[in-house]
Design an enzyme around this catalytic site. Sequence first.
Site, PDB file in Angstrom:
ATOM      1  CG  HIS A  10       3.919  -1.885  -4.625  1.00  0.00           C
ATOM      2  ND1 HIS A  10       2.725  -2.550  -4.790  1.00  0.00           N
ATOM      3  CD2 HIS A  10       4.891  -2.769  -5.013  1.00  0.00           C
ATOM      4  CE1 HIS A  10       2.959  -3.776  -5.257  1.00  0.00           C
ATOM      5  NE2 HIS A  10       4.253  -3.930  -5.389  1.00  0.00           N
ATOM      6  CB  ALA A  67      -8.896  -6.472   7.207  1.00  0.00           C
ATOM      7  CG  ASN A 124      -1.888  -1.160   1.201  1.00  0.00           C
ATOM      8  OD1 ASN A 124      -2.078  -1.785   0.166  1.00  0.00           O
ATOM      9  ND2 ASN A 124      -2.498  -1.459   2.335  1.00  0.00           N
ATOM     10  CB  SER A 173      -6.130  -9.822  -5.324  1.00  0.00           C
ATOM     11  OG  SER A 173      -5.137  -9.109  -6.038  1.00  0.00           O
ATOM     12  CG  ASP A 175      -2.676   3.160   3.033  1.00  0.00           C
ATOM     13  OD1 ASP A 175      -2.025   2.876   4.051  1.00  0.00           O
ATOM     14  OD2 ASP A 175      -3.465   2.347   2.499  1.00  0.00           O
TER      15      ASP A 175
HETATM   16  N1  APR Z   1     -10.914  -7.143   4.481  1.00  0.00           N
HETATM   17  C1  APR Z   1     -10.029  -8.051   3.999  1.00  0.00           C
HETATM   18  N2  APR Z   1      -9.778  -8.198   2.682  1.00  0.00           N
HETATM   19  C2  APR Z   1     -10.444  -7.396   1.822  1.00  0.00           C
HETATM   20  C3  APR Z   1     -11.370  -6.423   2.259  1.00  0.00           C
HETATM   21  C4  APR Z   1     -11.602  -6.310   3.653  1.00  0.00           C
HETATM   22  N3  APR Z   1     -12.460  -5.431   4.175  1.00  0.00           N
HETATM   23  N4  APR Z   1     -11.871  -5.780   1.159  1.00  0.00           N
HETATM   24  C5  APR Z   1     -11.281  -6.347   0.095  1.00  0.00           C
HETATM   25  N5  APR Z   1     -10.420  -7.322   0.480  1.00  0.00           N
HETATM   26  C6  APR Z   1      -9.553  -8.174  -0.348  1.00  0.00           C
HETATM   27  C7  APR Z   1     -10.152  -8.530  -1.683  1.00  0.00           C
HETATM   28  O1  APR Z   1     -10.951  -9.687  -1.585  1.00  0.00           O
HETATM   29  C8  APR Z   1      -8.909  -8.743  -2.549  1.00  0.00           C
HETATM   30  O2  APR Z   1      -8.483 -10.097  -2.498  1.00  0.00           O
HETATM   31  O3  APR Z   1      -8.388  -7.440  -0.632  1.00  0.00           O
HETATM   32  C9  APR Z   1      -7.860  -7.851  -1.874  1.00  0.00           C
HETATM   33  C10 APR Z   1      -7.487  -6.596  -2.658  1.00  0.00           C
HETATM   34  O4  APR Z   1      -6.867  -6.969  -3.853  1.00  0.00           O
HETATM   35  P1  APR Z   1      -6.326  -5.880  -4.905  1.00  0.00           P
HETATM   36  O5  APR Z   1      -7.390  -4.887  -5.179  1.00  0.00           O
HETATM   37  O6  APR Z   1      -5.775  -6.632  -6.058  1.00  0.00           O
HETATM   38  O7  APR Z   1      -5.173  -5.117  -4.106  1.00  0.00           O
HETATM   39  P2  APR Z   1      -3.672  -5.572  -3.865  1.00  0.00           P
HETATM   40  O8  APR Z   1      -3.571  -7.050  -3.755  1.00  0.00           O
HETATM   41  O9  APR Z   1      -3.141  -4.742  -2.759  1.00  0.00           O
HETATM   42  O10 APR Z   1      -2.970  -5.111  -5.207  1.00  0.00           O
HETATM   43  C11 APR Z   1      -1.586  -5.311  -5.359  1.00  0.00           C
HETATM   44  O11 APR Z   1      -1.608  -4.104  -7.403  1.00  0.00           O
HETATM   45  O12 APR Z   1      -2.271  -2.382  -8.778  1.00  0.00           O
HETATM   46  C12 APR Z   1      -1.355  -2.799  -7.898  1.00  0.00           C
HETATM   47  O13 APR Z   1       0.274  -1.478  -6.959  1.00  0.00           O
HETATM   48  C13 APR Z   1      -1.052  -1.892  -6.752  1.00  0.00           C
HETATM   49  O14 APR Z   1      -0.131  -2.507  -4.615  1.00  0.00           O
HETATM   50  C14 APR Z   1      -1.149  -2.800  -5.553  1.00  0.00           C
HETATM   51  C15 APR Z   1      -0.987  -4.188  -6.155  1.00  0.00           C
END
Ligand code: APR
Length: 232
Positions: A107, A217, A90, A175, A92
């Site tokens: 990142h 979470a 993240n 994800s 943030d």
């Molecule tokens: N609690 C727990 N998990 C959650 C919640 C929640 N409230 N809301 C969503 N999720 C989960 C979703 O089910 C999903 O599996 O968080 C995950 C978010 O996945 P992504 O949107 O793909 O985010 P992330 O894995 O951080 O992406 C990785 O991709 O685009 C790039 O640089 C960006 O750092 C980022 C990277």
Amino acid sequence: MTRKILILTGAGISAESGLGTFRDVDGLWTKYDLDEVATPEGFARNPALVHEFYNARRKNCREAAPNAAHAALARLEREFDGAVRIVTQNVDDLHERAGSKAVWHMHGTLSKAVCAACTHRWDAPAVMVPADPCPACGAAATRPDVVWFGEFPFFMDEIHAALEVCDLFVSIGTSGNVYPAAGFVEAAAGAGAETLELNLEPSFNATAFGERRQGPASEIVPAWVDEVLAEG
Ligand code: APR
């Protein structure tokens, strides 16, 4: 006994703070073209658009507050009789604002600007524009200090070393789509660590984890932290 815990976090841990994830229904990558706003090529084509995108992310971040999951991880770092390290994807700063100290932003971070000409870094202003001069060298080559697709993430040597020695690897709110982070579970398991996924739903690489728990979470992270601290 578990003494070294390495925690990978992704957008899902900040979702309940009101910050959008990327790949969920309504995620950022359903509204913006990743190639235009999160690649070096997109920035070269249209720096104003890319700055606008990150200015909006920075504003959302400033207006958001850490949630119970961030707070629980900060408490784990304070109270656990062992080492706790967060590797976050993240950009943030909610882990830091919750009180976590041992955080690697693989990142990058919205809080910093970097000069593409001389690599000087400084605190990012609320609004960045392409004409901003670097305070060190004066070049109008200012960019957000974030890692775009096609760029090499930060802290990779440190992260690989930590994956080799951790006793427990925990992945929260990601994800499992984006490498190299998506490969960390295999590296940790290969080096003998236990592995746990805490996510709203099974991630893309959920089957690589020894244990999986599903839920928001803000609920499942504090519950897990309570368990770890109770075990002593
Ligand atoms: N609690 C727990 N998990 C959650 C919640 C929640 N409230 N809301 C969503 N999720 C989960 C979703 O089910 C999903 O599996 O968080 C995950 C978010 O996945 P992504 O949107 O793909 O985010 P992330 O894995 O951080 O992406 C990785 O991709 O685009 C790039 O640089 C960006 O750092 C980022 C990277």
